[in-house]
Design an enzyme around this catalytic site. Sequence first.
Site, mmCIF file in Angstrom:
data_model
loop_
_atom_site.group_PDB
_atom_site.id
_atom_site.type_symbol
_atom_site.label_atom_id
_atom_site.label_comp_id
_atom_site.label_asym_id
_atom_site.label_seq_id
_atom_site.Cartn_x
_atom_site.Cartn_y
_atom_site.Cartn_z
ATOM 1 N N ARG A 171 -17.812 -0.273 -6.920
ATOM 2 C CA ARG A 171 -16.255 -0.729 -6.890
ATOM 3 C C ARG A 171 -15.355 -0.426 -5.486
ATOM 4 N NH1 ARG A 171 -17.238 0.338 -11.569
ATOM 5 N NH2 ARG A 171 -16.962 1.631 -12.864
ATOM 6 N N SER A 248 -11.265 6.169 -14.754
ATOM 7 C CA SER A 248 -12.114 6.944 -14.412
ATOM 8 C C SER A 248 -11.536 6.961 -13.126
ATOM 9 C CB SER A 248 -13.221 6.162 -13.761
ATOM 10 O OG SER A 248 -14.574 5.872 -15.007
ATOM 11 N N GLU A 354 -11.171 7.185 -7.430
ATOM 12 C CA GLU A 354 -10.942 5.326 -7.669
ATOM 13 C C GLU A 354 -9.833 4.623 -7.809
ATOM 14 O OE1 GLU A 354 -11.846 3.174 -11.721
ATOM 15 O OE2 GLU A 354 -14.200 3.366 -11.051
HETATM 16 N N1 EPU Z 1 -20.541 13.005 -18.939
HETATM 17 C C1 EPU Z 1 -20.616 13.886 -18.756
HETATM 18 N N2 EPU Z 1 -19.561 14.352 -19.130
HETATM 19 C C2 EPU Z 1 -18.329 13.326 -19.726
HETATM 20 C C3 EPU Z 1 -19.133 11.759 -19.816
HETATM 21 C C4 EPU Z 1 -19.943 11.677 -18.651
HETATM 22 O O1 EPU Z 1 -21.152 15.023 -18.088
HETATM 23 O O2 EPU Z 1 -17.075 14.011 -19.894
HETATM 24 C C5 EPU Z 1 -21.793 11.967 -17.960
HETATM 25 C C6 EPU Z 1 -22.940 12.338 -18.715
HETATM 26 O O3 EPU Z 1 -24.435 13.179 -18.272
HETATM 27 C C7 EPU Z 1 -23.004 10.617 -19.260
HETATM 28 C C8 EPU Z 1 -22.762 10.979 -17.366
HETATM 29 O O4 EPU Z 1 -22.187 11.251 -17.267
HETATM 30 O O5 EPU Z 1 -24.478 10.358 -18.983
HETATM 31 C C9 EPU Z 1 -22.045 9.029 -17.575
HETATM 32 O O6 EPU Z 1 -21.084 9.122 -18.378
HETATM 33 P P1 EPU Z 1 -20.748 7.629 -19.022
HETATM 34 O O7 EPU Z 1 -21.755 6.561 -19.569
HETATM 35 O O8 EPU Z 1 -19.407 7.481 -19.421
HETATM 36 O O9 EPU Z 1 -20.462 6.101 -17.357
HETATM 37 P P2 EPU Z 1 -19.287 7.402 -16.110
HETATM 38 O O10 EPU Z 1 -20.895 7.270 -15.000
HETATM 39 O O11 EPU Z 1 -19.115 8.264 -16.336
HETATM 40 C C10 EPU Z 1 -19.086 4.712 -15.323
HETATM 41 C C11 EPU Z 1 -18.350 4.062 -14.792
HETATM 42 C C12 EPU Z 1 -17.165 3.552 -16.530
HETATM 43 C C13 EPU Z 1 -17.346 2.616 -16.851
HETATM 44 C C14 EPU Z 1 -19.065 3.979 -17.565
HETATM 45 C C15 EPU Z 1 -19.846 2.960 -18.816
HETATM 46 C C16 EPU Z 1 -17.557 4.970 -12.268
HETATM 47 C C17 EPU Z 1 -16.164 5.466 -12.121
HETATM 48 N N3 EPU Z 1 -17.414 4.874 -14.095
HETATM 49 O O12 EPU Z 1 -18.835 5.641 -15.676
HETATM 50 O O13 EPU Z 1 -15.869 2.463 -15.812
HETATM 51 O O14 EPU Z 1 -17.240 2.181 -18.164
HETATM 52 O O15 EPU Z 1 -19.570 4.035 -16.230
HETATM 53 O O16 EPU Z 1 -20.456 2.169 -18.380
HETATM 54 O O17 EPU Z 1 -18.693 3.975 -12.234
HETATM 55 C C18 EPU Z 1 -14.192 2.807 -14.580
HETATM 56 O O18 EPU Z 1 -14.454 2.315 -13.813
HETATM 57 O O19 EPU Z 1 -12.571 2.833 -15.294
HETATM 58 C C19 EPU Z 1 -14.876 2.962 -15.583
HETATM 59 C C20 EPU Z 1 -14.279 3.528 -17.043
#
Ligand code: EPU
Length: 362
Positions: A171, A248, A354
């Site tokens: 990022r 995010s 972010e």
């Molecule tokens: N989780 C929760 N609660 C929730 C959602 C997720 O506890 O409501 C936990 C779960 O353990 C899950 C983990 O968080 O396994 C990871 O969640 P997710 O796969 O949705 O990914 P993220 O790390 O929350 C990142 C990016 C997103 C991208 C997704 C999918 C960042 C800050 N965000 O989210 O990017 O779409 O991975 O690859 O790195 C963005 O930057 O705007 C964005 C949407």
Amino acid sequence: MDQSETALAILENIPLAPYTTLGVGGPARFFLRARTEEQILESMEFARVRSLPVFVLGGGSNLVVSDSGFPGVVVKIENEGIRPVGDRDSGRISVAAGVEWDAFVQHSVSRNLAGIECLSGIPGTVGGTPVQNVGAHGEEAGEVIARVCVFDRESRDITDLSNADCKFAYRSSIFNTTHKNRYIILSVDFILRVDGQPRIHYPDLQKRFGGGAHLPHVQEVREAVLQARREKGMVLNHDDPDTKSAGSFFKNPILELAALAKMEVEAREKRALNPAESIPQYTATPGKVKVPAAWLIEHAGFRKGFVHKNAGISGKHALALINRGGASAQDILELMRLIQDQVEAVFGVRLQPEPIFVGEFR
Ligand code: EPU
């Protein structure tokens, strides 16, 4: 007459909220729509001779604009064009900064070009992708960017930056760290894979495609990603209030293994974690792990759908702060601080936002 041939339109006191996906924020003193590279340069000159600050607006998908707006010149980048460069087999494509990102992904996928299919459904424009090195489902824009063509506001020249010059990391790039506000991105060159072979790194996609037994087509990956994003409320949809967000809102913190172990011990003491439970983690770089901020937020005591004034946490993903209707930037900021304070009290880490903040915040 072609629109691009019309003179640069100079508007005053234009509300910015409608130009952002979060939908908050006051007016821009000047608002310029730059439809060609020449108009982008003209806009910079307009601001320079008046000694006004400039904010470059792309798709507005990662912004929080303050309630008092922006007291300078907002330049909305609207130059267009997707052009193959050189030999077709090189997979090299030059894309104008104003092109809608997902239109470019669709364009590439339909030509069987691989490398950005996991970045399907991300709102915003092409010029915004290098800034925060957009990433999702195991792919990052920085992996396929060959060159960024910029206007250098210091030397007032147009120049090319190589991939290495951009210093892409999670990022981040020089555009949102060391060289903030210095460069105006005019176009981006990508090198995509002409073999059309997607790379399925991310656990949710691996599961969806049977652990690699069958290698899906890039189009299938695009559809799976769009589906996954819709379920998380991360695809813009006017009928779904959970999508009125900046994606995010926090970065996933990156921790040393020792810091993670300490965090776990302390969280157990505070009963934020059961003795049998552990904090989810993904390998970031050797010796470091990425911890999902969404998980920290929920385990610090916030539930999905949490409400603060007209702001809230999405009902579909704990990492998205939403405008429930009529929210002010202040409402969003207050909710951000509530979450930061509470996560810090429980887990000892301060989540970093972010989105880009535009204008004055108290
Ligand atoms: N989780 C929760 N609660 C929730 C959602 C997720 O506890 O409501 C936990 C779960 O353990 C899950 C983990 O968080 O396994 C990871 O969640 P997710 O796969 O949705 O990914 P993220 O790390 O929350 C990142 C990016 C997103 C991208 C997704 C999918 C960042 C800050 N965000 O989210 O990017 O779409 O991975 O690859 O790195 C963005 O930057 O705007 C964005 C949407």
